[in-house]
Enzyme design. Structure first.
Site, PDB file in Angstrom:
ATOM      1  N   VAL A 198       0.830  -1.204   0.000  1.00 16.93           N
ATOM      2  CA  VAL A 198       0.000   0.000   0.000  1.00 16.93           C
ATOM      3  C   VAL A 198       0.869   1.261   0.000  1.00 16.93           C
ATOM      4  O   VAL A 198       0.683   2.161  -0.820  1.00 16.93           O
ATOM      5  CB  VAL A 198      -0.955   0.006   1.219  1.00 16.93           C
ATOM      6  CG1 VAL A 198      -1.605   1.369   1.400  1.00 16.93           C
ATOM      7  CG2 VAL A 198      -2.023  -1.058   1.025  1.00 16.93           C
ATOM      8  N   CYS A 203      -5.271  -9.447   3.515  1.00 19.88           N
ATOM      9  CA  CYS A 203      -6.389  -8.603   3.960  1.00 19.88           C
ATOM     10  C   CYS A 203      -7.644  -9.366   4.377  1.00 19.88           C
ATOM     11  O   CYS A 203      -8.069  -9.248   5.533  1.00 19.88           O
ATOM     12  CB  CYS A 203      -6.722  -7.588   2.876  1.00 19.88           C
ATOM     13  SG  CYS A 203      -5.401  -6.397   2.638  1.00 19.88           S
TER      14      CYS A 203
HETATM   15  P1  NAD Z   1       3.198  -4.602   4.102  1.00 18.99           P
HETATM   16  O1  NAD Z   1       3.504  -5.586   5.143  1.00 18.99           O
HETATM   17  O2  NAD Z   1       3.398  -4.932   2.653  1.00 18.99           O
HETATM   18  O3  NAD Z   1       4.030  -3.256   4.364  1.00 18.99           O
HETATM   19  C1  NAD Z   1       4.170  -2.653   5.602  1.00 18.99           C
HETATM   20  C2  NAD Z   1       5.515  -1.939   5.634  1.00 18.99           C
HETATM   21  O4  NAD Z   1       5.611  -1.209   6.852  1.00 18.99           O
HETATM   22  C3  NAD Z   1       6.726  -2.871   5.590  1.00 18.99           C
HETATM   23  O5  NAD Z   1       7.585  -2.485   4.551  1.00 18.99           O
HETATM   24  C4  NAD Z   1       7.373  -2.688   6.959  1.00 18.99           C
HETATM   25  O6  NAD Z   1       8.794  -2.834   6.927  1.00 18.99           O
HETATM   26  C5  NAD Z   1       6.961  -1.269   7.289  1.00 18.99           C
HETATM   27  N1  NAD Z   1       7.046  -0.927   8.702  1.00 18.99           N
HETATM   28  C6  NAD Z   1       6.746  -1.679   9.797  1.00 18.99           C
HETATM   29  N2  NAD Z   1       6.949  -0.967  10.925  1.00 18.99           N
HETATM   30  C7  NAD Z   1       7.388   0.261  10.543  1.00 18.99           C
HETATM   31  C8  NAD Z   1       7.760   1.442  11.237  1.00 18.99           C
HETATM   32  N3  NAD Z   1       7.735   1.490  12.565  1.00 18.99           N
HETATM   33  N4  NAD Z   1       8.161   2.502  10.524  1.00 18.99           N
HETATM   34  C9  NAD Z   1       8.217   2.471   9.180  1.00 18.99           C
HETATM   35  N5  NAD Z   1       7.868   1.371   8.458  1.00 18.99           N
HETATM   36  C10 NAD Z   1       7.459   0.289   9.130  1.00 18.99           C
HETATM   37  O7  NAD Z   1       1.695  -4.150   4.346  1.00 18.99           O
HETATM   38  P2  NAD Z   1       0.607  -3.706   3.253  1.00 18.99           P
HETATM   39  O8  NAD Z   1       0.099  -4.893   2.533  1.00 18.99           O
HETATM   40  O9  NAD Z   1       1.140  -2.538   2.495  1.00 18.99           O
HETATM   41  O10 NAD Z   1      -0.563  -3.224   4.229  1.00 18.99           O
HETATM   42  C11 NAD Z   1      -0.487  -2.056   5.016  1.00 18.99           C
HETATM   43  C12 NAD Z   1      -1.855  -1.736   5.560  1.00 18.99           C
HETATM   44  O11 NAD Z   1      -2.761  -1.471   4.474  1.00 18.99           O
HETATM   45  C13 NAD Z   1      -2.505  -2.880   6.355  1.00 18.99           C
HETATM   46  O12 NAD Z   1      -3.283  -2.334   7.377  1.00 18.99           O
HETATM   47  C14 NAD Z   1      -3.407  -3.542   5.322  1.00 18.99           C
HETATM   48  O13 NAD Z   1      -4.488  -4.195   5.918  1.00 18.99           O
HETATM   49  C15 NAD Z   1      -3.873  -2.361   4.525  1.00 18.99           C
HETATM   50  N6  NAD Z   1      -4.270  -2.669   3.145  1.00 18.99           N
HETATM   51  C16 NAD Z   1      -3.558  -3.563   2.412  1.00 18.99           C
HETATM   52  C17 NAD Z   1      -3.933  -3.823   1.099  1.00 18.99           C
HETATM   53  C18 NAD Z   1      -3.183  -4.818   0.260  1.00 18.99           C
HETATM   54  O14 NAD Z   1      -3.705  -5.203  -0.782  1.00 18.99           O
HETATM   55  N7  NAD Z   1      -1.995  -5.236   0.651  1.00 18.99           N
HETATM   56  C19 NAD Z   1      -5.031  -3.152   0.541  1.00 18.99           C
HETATM   57  C20 NAD Z   1      -5.715  -2.230   1.310  1.00 18.99           C
HETATM   58  C21 NAD Z   1      -5.324  -1.994   2.621  1.00 18.99           C
END
Ligand code: NAD
Length: 437
Positions: free
Chosen positions: A11, A261
């Site tokens: 995201v 998700c």
């Molecule tokens: P992800 O795990 O791919 O990415 C999260 C990132 O955050 C990682 O790169 C991690 O290293 C980083 N991170 C962790 N702690 C951190 C900190 N303290 N400071 C800075 N960076 C930090 O997650 P994602 O799939 O991108 O999902 C993120 C959010 O969006 C979740 O809540 C998810 O439910 C939501 N979401 C995801 C999708 C999807 O399709 N993946 C779609 C809509 C919403």
């Protein structure tokens, strides 16, 4: 505008890159040093169609940069997006430690008025909690808003650039105006911004994902019943999908939903309901049906070989939880691998993008890989299909038949027409349709 995006995963990276593409200056912050150093070298750490080009272009135009330092990342930012993980805790609730942890830090380092936005999927009431946590240390004025993300992995860039809608939960007029301006190039009269309160915005995201998961589990139950009754679920799908009240999308039956998700969001909403003394019965069933459905091919395979799987060799096409992504979180393929290797079978897998993720995060004894789909079939007792990648849809059946030890296919994604597969001379089991024997 000057924007910071905290968390650079599926995201955050897409969000940051797409806002940069619209002319904003974006700094992406991540604690993963390897990821940040890779991105600084111009390499995209995830597979997402169309991302690489705009990622590189915006780095070259100096609109997109990366850092591991929160303080450096938010300098001069008018808007800070939190795109942090919200994984399921042991009790199914969304773990807010990443979001609240960063909020705490932000309170200490904010230097000017900023809008902090929850883009992560977070339970109702989180914006208020973030506000409280930031306020503990903040010396400047700030607002907190909710802007849940609806992009689909595999279509993330086009979804972000042309969203069906943008949901913004903000009680502050100032925050609404800023976010309205930021999103104005992305929306149209038919695909507008819906402004609402924070709680409704947070709920909208859970309601959307829970509804989609419900649609999948419902169709899977219809498919299971079709098998018993000799009906064809694909015909049923077309029959019901033409009714605009139902809609034709998201009605495919298969081996269950996965990904980062749906499973976690269904559980988190159930948890929220429970906490509020509400028994959300449908959601319980949605999860139960999905867990059973993920085992469907294993049951079919085990029945076919009368429980004797020891020494059998299976080719597996597809590891990603869906096509066009390298994401394997909660993928049905992993359940199949686990169950079959535990029963003494060997698996040779092929996936166009997700093999590195499995090698890194989900290796197990008895699992091997091949670099193309046909090599994986060599000497295998049967082919199992777990992901509907396009390249699996119109394969060379002759080559397949020659490579396999026996012409047997267990298809968890209903890729082939039953008549065609009969003509090609395969034994074929799919979901919600007759067995071709
Ligand atoms: P992800 O795990 O791919 O990415 C999260 C990132 O955050 C990682 O790169 C991690 O290293 C980083 N991170 C962790 N702690 C951190 C900190 N303290 N400071 C800075 N960076 C930090 O997650 P994602 O799939 O991108 O999902 C993120 C959010 O969006 C979740 O809540 C998810 O439910 C939501 N979401 C995801 C999708 C999807 O399709 N993946 C779609 C809509 C919403």
């Amino acid at each position: 505008m000057k924007i910071a995006v905290i968390g650079t995963g599926y995201v955050g990276l897409v969000t940051g890159t797409c806002f940069a593409e619209m002319g904003n200056t974006v700094t992406c912050v991540d604690i993963d040093e390897a990821k940040v150093s890779m991105m600084k070298k111009g390499r995209v750490p995830i597979y997402e169609p169309d991302l690489e080009n705009i990622f590189r272009r915006n780095i070259n135009e100096n609109r997109l940069s990366f850092t591991t330092s929160l303080e450096e990342g938010i300098e001069d930012a008018e808007i800070i997006f939190l795109a942090l993980p919200t994984p399921p805790g042991d009790d199914g609730s969304a773990d807010l430690s990443f979001v609240l942890g960063v909020a705490e830090e932000l309170g200490k380092i904010l230097k000017q008025y900023t809008v902090i936005i929850d883009k992560s999927t977070v339970p109702v009431g989180t914006a208020e909690r973030v506000r409280e946590v930031v306020a503990k240390n903040a010396k400047v004025d700030f607002d907190v808003a909710s802007n849940p993300e609806f992009l689909k992995e595999g279509f993330a860039v086009s979804d972000f650039m042309k969203p069906d809608r943008v949901v913004i939960g903000a009680s502050s007029e100032k925050a609404r105006a800023l976010l309205g301006k930021l999103y104005s190039p992305f929306v149209t009269a038919d695909n507008p911004i819906f402004f609402m309160d924070e709680r409704s915005a947070e709920m909208t995201k859970y309601a959307a994902n829970a509804f989609l998961a419900t649609k999948i589990s419902f169709m899977n139950e219809i498919a299971n019943l079709c098998e018993k009754l000799g009906a064809n679920v694909d015909a049923v799908r077309l029959g019901i999908g033409s009714d605009p009240r139902i809609g034709s999308r998201f009605l495919n039956s298969g081996i269950g939903y996965g990904g980062s998700c749906f499973p976690k969001d269904v559980m988190a909403l159930q948890h929220t309901a429970h906490q509020n003394n509400y028994d959300f019965k449908i959601l319980q069933a949605v999860s139960i049906v999905n867990n059973v459905q993920k085992q469907l091919l294993v049951t079919k395979i085990s029945n076919f070989y009368k429980g004797n799987l020891k020494g059998k060799k299976f080719a597996l096409w597809g590891l990603a939880f869906k096509p066009d992504t390298d994401d394997i979180r909660e993928a049905p393929s992993l359940e199949i691998i686990k169950a079959l290797t535990k029963a003494g079978a060997k698996i040779v897998a092929y996936d166009p993008e997700a093999m590195p993720s499995v090698k890194k995060h989900a290796m197990t004894d008895g699992l091997g890989f091949e670099e193309d789909q046909y090599s994986a079939l060599k000497g295998a007792d049967a082919l199992i299909i777990a992901t509907e990648w396009s390249e699996f849809k119109t394969p060379n059946f002759k080559t397949m038949k020659n490579a396999l030890k026996s012409p047997v296919i267990f298809d968890g994604r209903n890729l082939y027409d039953l008549e065609e597969i009969r003509k090609q001379g395969f034994y074929y089991e799919s979901v919600g349709r007759d067995v071709v024997a």
